[in-house]
Design a protein around this motif. Structure first.
Motif, mmCIF file in Angstrom:
data_model
loop_
_atom_site.group_PDB
_atom_site.id
_atom_site.type_symbol
_atom_site.label_atom_id
_atom_site.label_comp_id
_atom_site.label_asym_id
_atom_site.label_seq_id
_atom_site.Cartn_x
_atom_site.Cartn_y
_atom_site.Cartn_z
ATOM 1 N N TYR A 1 0.836 -1.196 0.000
ATOM 2 C CA TYR A 1 0.000 0.000 0.000
ATOM 3 C C TYR A 1 0.876 1.252 0.000
ATOM 4 C CZ TYR A 1 -3.610 -3.282 1.526
ATOM 5 O OH TYR A 1 -4.461 -4.345 1.618
ATOM 6 N N THR A 2 0.352 2.331 -0.522
ATOM 7 C CA THR A 2 1.052 3.610 -0.445
ATOM 8 C C THR A 2 0.852 4.174 0.960
ATOM 9 O OG1 THR A 2 -0.886 4.904 -1.121
ATOM 10 C CG2 THR A 2 0.549 4.048 -2.876
ATOM 11 N N GLN A 3 1.658 5.185 1.296
ATOM 12 C CA GLN A 3 1.496 5.831 2.596
ATOM 13 C C GLN A 3 0.097 6.428 2.722
ATOM 14 O OE1 GLN A 3 4.716 8.655 2.979
ATOM 15 N NE2 GLN A 3 6.148 7.109 3.730
ATOM 16 N N ARG A 4 -0.410 7.000 1.655
ATOM 17 C CA ARG A 4 -1.747 7.585 1.684
ATOM 18 C C ARG A 4 -2.813 6.522 1.948
ATOM 19 N NH1 ARG A 4 -3.513 11.834 3.284
ATOM 20 N NH2 ARG A 4 -2.011 13.009 2.026
ATOM 21 N N GLU A 5 -2.684 5.368 1.309
ATOM 22 C CA GLU A 5 -3.657 4.299 1.523
ATOM 23 C C GLU A 5 -3.610 3.785 2.957
ATOM 24 O OE1 GLU A 5 -3.907 2.281 -2.944
ATOM 25 O OE2 GLU A 5 -2.222 1.769 -1.629
ATOM 26 N N ILE A 6 -2.388 3.638 3.486
ATOM 27 C CA ILE A 6 -2.245 3.188 4.868
ATOM 28 C C ILE A 6 -2.863 4.212 5.816
ATOM 29 C CG2 ILE A 6 -0.593 2.612 6.705
ATOM 30 C CD1 ILE A 6 1.339 1.685 4.473
ATOM 31 N N ALA A 7 -2.614 5.484 5.538
ATOM 32 C CA ALA A 7 -3.183 6.547 6.367
ATOM 33 C C ALA A 7 -4.710 6.476 6.378
ATOM 34 C CB ALA A 7 -2.721 7.914 5.847
ATOM 35 N N ASP A 8 -5.296 6.243 5.216
ATOM 36 C CA ASP A 8 -6.756 6.136 5.126
ATOM 37 C C ASP A 8 -7.264 4.915 5.882
ATOM 38 O OD1 ASP A 8 -6.871 8.413 3.607
ATOM 39 O OD2 ASP A 8 -6.976 7.364 1.685
ATOM 40 N N PHE A 9 -6.547 3.798 5.761
ATOM 41 C CA PHE A 9 -6.941 2.578 6.454
ATOM 42 C C PHE A 9 -6.921 2.762 7.964
ATOM 43 C CE2 PHE A 9 -5.646 -0.400 2.795
ATOM 44 C CZ PHE A 9 -6.972 -0.578 2.414
ATOM 45 N N LEU A 10 -5.859 3.410 8.469
ATOM 46 C CA LEU A 10 -5.665 3.527 9.912
ATOM 47 C C LEU A 10 -6.304 4.778 10.499
ATOM 48 C CD1 LEU A 10 -1.930 2.362 10.248
ATOM 49 C CD2 LEU A 10 -4.024 1.001 10.426
ATOM 50 N N GLY A 11 -6.790 5.657 9.628
ATOM 51 C CA GLY A 11 -7.429 6.867 10.123
ATOM 52 C C GLY A 11 -6.456 7.867 10.713
ATOM 53 N N ILE A 12 -5.214 7.911 10.163
ATOM 54 C CA ILE A 12 -4.198 8.860 10.629
ATOM 55 C C ILE A 12 -3.656 9.619 9.422
ATOM 56 C CG2 ILE A 12 -3.551 7.487 12.639
ATOM 57 C CD1 ILE A 12 -1.213 6.339 11.109
#
Length: 205
Positions: free
Chosen positions: A174-185
């Motif tokens: 995943y990209t950093q943006r996708e991870i951020a969206d997944f984790l809500g951060i």
């Protein structure tokens, strides 16, 4: 189980899902948080020791997040039913991949591909300060240590971010943006977690 919030009623689930489809991210977080009890229940079926719990909860939560993001409220099925399948799939993929990497592996074994389809190898992840080929050869037979350190030296959140970011254990990247969206951060917070984790691993290499 007492530490987890109570599940949503059918009416509450419809309400928050509607809010989420309208772009309300707080509603997304509520849908995730109120289904964490389901993650814990499913994890119990797959954990082999108490030490596995935290890691499996993190992996199961990825499945739950994917379920919330991809759920179709127009289908005649509850979110919990759909999420249970997603959580189990995520756990099974993780356990199968972990079993495959439990044996000795090479530093040059492929662990996935990047966005352009280029093969990624383990030494691509742990960058050493020197490009000495002999150093890489020395590390080749010690790659099992890398996986041990990922599990032992990193916090659960750092492990989760690295696994998602670099596709460790043959999981999806995943990209950093996708991870951020997944984790809500925020994306910048994901970047800081990633850098911190890599710095910790570099201490051992």
């Amino acid at each position: 189980m007492k530490s987890f919030p109570q599940p949503l009623t059918a009416a509450e689930e419809r309400y928050y899902m509607q809010k989420y489809t309208e772009g309300d991210l707080e509603a997304k977080h509520i849908l995730i948080e109120r289904n964490l009890r389901l993650v814990a229940h499913i994890v119990k079926k797959y954990q082999t020791s108490p030490d596995d719990t935290e890691d499996l909860l993190s992996i199961g939560t990825i499945g739950l997040i994917k379920a919330v993001v991809t759920f179709d409220p127009d289908k005649s099925v509850r979110l919990g039913t759909y999420a249970a399948r997603c959580i189990e799939n995520e756990l099974l993929m993780h356990l199968r991949a972990k079993k495959k990497t439990s044996r000795e592996v090479s530093l040059y074994d492929p662990i996935g591909t990047d966005r352009e389809g280029n093969e990624i190898q383990l030494f691509d992840i742990i960058e050493t300060e020197e490009d000495d080929a002999h150093r890489k050869i020395e590390l080749k037979d010690d790659i099992q240590t890398l996986y041990q350190r990922v599990e032992a030296a990193l916090s659960p959140r750092e492990r989760l971010v690295l696994k998602m970011r670099y596709g460790l254990y043959n999981e999806e990247e995943y990209t950093q943006r996708e991870i951020a969206d997944f984790l809500g951060i925020s994306r910048s917070y994901v970047s800081r977690i990633e850098k911190s984790a890599i710095e910790k691993l570099r201490e051992y290499f």
